[in-house]
Write a protein that holds these residues in place. Structure first.
Motif, PDB file in Angstrom:
ATOM      1  N   ASP A  28       0.830  -1.211   0.000  1.00  0.00           N
ATOM      2  CA  ASP A  28       0.000   0.000   0.000  1.00  0.00           C
ATOM      3  C   ASP A  28       0.866   1.262   0.000  1.00  0.00           C
ATOM      4  OD1 ASP A  28      -2.445  -1.362  -0.011  1.00  0.00           O
ATOM      5  OD2 ASP A  28      -2.453  -1.525   2.177  1.00  0.00           O
ATOM      6  N   ASP A  29       1.918   1.261   0.786  1.00  0.00           N
ATOM      7  CA  ASP A  29       2.827   2.416   0.824  1.00  0.00           C
ATOM      8  C   ASP A  29       3.500   2.636  -0.527  1.00  0.00           C
ATOM      9  OD1 ASP A  29       2.144   2.664   3.490  1.00  0.00           O
ATOM     10  OD2 ASP A  29       4.002   1.763   4.243  1.00  0.00           O
ATOM     11  N   PHE A  30       3.859   1.532  -1.187  1.00  0.00           N
ATOM     12  CA  PHE A  30       4.509   1.638  -2.495  1.00  0.00           C
ATOM     13  C   PHE A  30       3.536   2.193  -3.537  1.00  0.00           C
ATOM     14  CE2 PHE A  30       6.782  -0.735  -6.140  1.00  0.00           C
ATOM     15  CZ  PHE A  30       7.626   0.329  -6.378  1.00  0.00           C
ATOM     16  N   ILE A  31       2.303   1.729  -3.508  1.00  0.00           N
ATOM     17  CA  ILE A  31       1.279   2.251  -4.427  1.00  0.00           C
ATOM     18  C   ILE A  31       1.100   3.750  -4.211  1.00  0.00           C
ATOM     19  CG2 ILE A  31      -1.218   2.268  -4.920  1.00  0.00           C
ATOM     20  CD1 ILE A  31       0.138  -0.043  -6.278  1.00  0.00           C
ATOM     21  N   LEU A  32       1.026   4.187  -2.964  1.00  0.00           N
ATOM     22  CA  LEU A  32       0.886   5.619  -2.680  1.00  0.00           C
ATOM     23  C   LEU A  32       2.079   6.407  -3.213  1.00  0.00           C
ATOM     24  CD1 LEU A  32      -0.629   5.593   0.916  1.00  0.00           C
ATOM     25  CD2 LEU A  32      -1.740   6.317  -1.210  1.00  0.00           C
ATOM     26  N   ALA A  33       3.271   5.865  -3.070  1.00  0.00           N
ATOM     27  CA  ALA A  33       4.465   6.540  -3.588  1.00  0.00           C
ATOM     28  C   ALA A  33       4.399   6.636  -5.113  1.00  0.00           C
ATOM     29  CB  ALA A  33       5.722   5.798  -3.142  1.00  0.00           C
ATOM     30  N   ILE A  34       3.960   5.568  -5.757  1.00  0.00           N
ATOM     31  CA  ILE A  34       3.860   5.572  -7.224  1.00  0.00           C
ATOM     32  C   ILE A  34       2.854   6.623  -7.682  1.00  0.00           C
ATOM     33  CG2 ILE A  34       3.094   4.210  -9.212  1.00  0.00           C
ATOM     34  CD1 ILE A  34       4.313   1.738  -7.787  1.00  0.00           C
ATOM     35  N   THR A  35       1.745   6.763  -6.964  1.00  0.00           N
ATOM     36  CA  THR A  35       0.740   7.752  -7.371  1.00  0.00           C
ATOM     37  C   THR A  35       1.241   9.184  -7.210  1.00  0.00           C
ATOM     38  OG1 THR A  35      -0.344   7.770  -5.202  1.00  0.00           O
ATOM     39  CG2 THR A  35      -1.197   6.229  -6.849  1.00  0.00           C
ATOM     40  N   GLN A  36       2.169   9.389  -6.288  1.00  0.00           N
ATOM     41  CA  GLN A  36       2.734  10.739  -6.130  1.00  0.00           C
ATOM     42  C   GLN A  36       3.694  11.063  -7.275  1.00  0.00           C
ATOM     43  OE1 GLN A  36       3.993  11.917  -2.207  1.00  0.00           O
ATOM     44  NE2 GLN A  36       5.365  13.472  -3.037  1.00  0.00           N
ATOM     45  N   GLN A  37       4.299  10.068  -7.866  1.00  0.00           N
ATOM     46  CA  GLN A  37       5.166  10.146  -9.039  1.00  0.00           C
ATOM     47  C   GLN A  37       6.551  10.716  -8.786  1.00  0.00           C
ATOM     48  OE1 GLN A  37       3.116  12.029 -12.266  1.00  0.00           O
ATOM     49  NE2 GLN A  37       1.566  10.437 -12.354  1.00  0.00           N
ATOM     50  N   ARG A  38       6.685  11.843  -8.192  1.00  0.00           N
ATOM     51  CA  ARG A  38       8.005  12.454  -7.956  1.00  0.00           C
ATOM     52  C   ARG A  38       8.093  12.971  -6.528  1.00  0.00           C
ATOM     53  NH1 ARG A  38      11.260  11.789 -12.750  1.00  0.00           N
ATOM     54  NH2 ARG A  38       9.729  11.697 -14.406  1.00  0.00           N
ATOM     55  N   PHE A  39       9.293  12.948  -6.024  1.00  0.00           N
ATOM     56  CA  PHE A  39       9.547  13.409  -4.664  1.00  0.00           C
ATOM     57  C   PHE A  39      10.576  14.523  -4.721  1.00  0.00           C
ATOM     58  CE2 PHE A  39       7.555   9.388  -4.363  1.00  0.00           C
ATOM     59  CZ  PHE A  39       6.738   9.510  -3.254  1.00  0.00           C
ATOM     60  N   TRP A  40      10.095  15.720  -5.049  1.00  0.00           N
ATOM     61  CA  TRP A  40      10.964  16.867  -5.282  1.00  0.00           C
ATOM     62  C   TRP A  40      11.704  17.296  -4.026  1.00  0.00           C
ATOM     63  CZ3 TRP A  40      11.586  16.904 -10.147  1.00  0.00           C
ATOM     64  CH2 TRP A  40      10.534  16.642 -11.019  1.00  0.00           C
ATOM     65  N   GLU A  41      11.180  16.954  -2.851  1.00  0.00           N
ATOM     66  CA  GLU A  41      11.850  17.335  -1.603  1.00  0.00           C
ATOM     67  C   GLU A  41      13.037  16.434  -1.285  1.00  0.00           C
ATOM     68  OE1 GLU A  41       8.502  14.509  -0.321  1.00  0.00           O
ATOM     69  OE2 GLU A  41       8.910  15.887  -1.948  1.00  0.00           O
ATOM     70  N   ARG A  42      13.265  15.435  -2.100  1.00  0.00           N
ATOM     71  CA  ARG A  42      14.361  14.490  -1.874  1.00  0.00           C
ATOM     72  C   ARG A  42      15.700  15.205  -2.036  1.00  0.00           C
ATOM     73  NH1 ARG A  42      13.892   9.517  -5.652  1.00  0.00           N
ATOM     74  NH2 ARG A  42      12.331   8.876  -4.133  1.00  0.00           N
ATOM     75  N   ASP A  43      16.611  14.940  -1.127  1.00  0.00           N
ATOM     76  CA  ASP A  43      17.970  15.480  -1.211  1.00  0.00           C
ATOM     77  C   ASP A  43      18.817  14.512  -2.022  1.00  0.00           C
ATOM     78  OD1 ASP A  43      20.404  16.736  -0.883  1.00  0.00           O
ATOM     79  OD2 ASP A  43      20.638  16.135   1.215  1.00  0.00           O
ATOM     80  N   ILE A  44      19.096  14.866  -3.273  1.00  0.00           N
ATOM     81  CA  ILE A  44      19.820  13.939  -4.145  1.00  0.00           C
ATOM     82  C   ILE A  44      21.326  14.182  -4.140  1.00  0.00           C
ATOM     83  CG2 ILE A  44      17.827  13.539  -5.622  1.00  0.00           C
ATOM     84  CD1 ILE A  44      19.193  15.420  -7.692  1.00  0.00           C
ATOM     85  N   TYR A  45      21.798  15.153  -3.389  1.00  0.00           N
ATOM     86  CA  TYR A  45      23.234  15.415  -3.373  1.00  0.00           C
ATOM     87  C   TYR A  45      23.832  15.139  -2.028  1.00  0.00           C
ATOM     88  CZ  TYR A  45      22.189  17.609  -7.771  1.00  0.00           C
ATOM     89  OH  TYR A  45      21.751  17.842  -9.050  1.00  0.00           O
TER      90      TYR A  45
END
Length: 145
Positions: A128-145
């Motif tokens: 269920d958590d994975f499905i919710l993440a997929i529906t959000q599509q992008r996580f712009w608040e993620r720190d990628i550096y």
């Protein structure tokens, strides 16, 4: 939505089968990506058809990843290719689900736990958590550096 499943032999049959069925129930297309075309076999004999190889597809073609891991004839190459896919999905702010058997590969990547990263270890609500993440599509608040 399209999820790329990074998978090799020796995966947890029930965990992977349950997740793929759950994804399908919500209209998410699951594409398995492995070392070679053919089938991979789980610990208890479940066979899953491999749709793509690391050579025939690219991580940017998927909306999210499900990292299952597993065994391969060339384990070092399988792990390196899986890490590449994870790093690319992470840098593109995409959701990443990690099966219990995928933790080692996930840990070897540059991806960090945080927004859009759903870990299967000790989680009764993983699908269920994975499905919710997929529906959000992008996580712009993620720190990628």
């Amino acid at each position: 939505m399209k999820v790329g499943i990074l998978i090799g032999d020796g995966f947890s049959d029930e965990e992977v089968k349950s997740t793929i069925e759950h994804l399908s129930m919500y209209g998410v297309w699951a594409y398995t990506i492995g070392e070679k075309l053919g089938t991979v076999t789980g610990k208890n004999g479940l066979e899953i058809h491999v749709n793509e190889t690391f050579m025939t597809t690219a991580p940017v073609l998927f909306d999210s990843l499900y990292v299952v891991g597993g065994n391969a004839a060339n384990q070092a190459k399988f792990n390196a290719e899986s890490v590449y896919f994870i790093n690319e999905a992470f840098r593109h702010y995409k959701p990443i689900g990690v099966a219990k058997t995928g933790n080692t590969i996930f840990t070897a990547s540059d991806a960090k736990k945080g927004p859009g990263i759903v870990l299967g270890e000790n989680s009764a609500t993983f699908t269920d958590d994975f499905i919710l993440a997929i529906t959000q599509q992008r996580f712009w608040e993620r720190d990628i550096y």
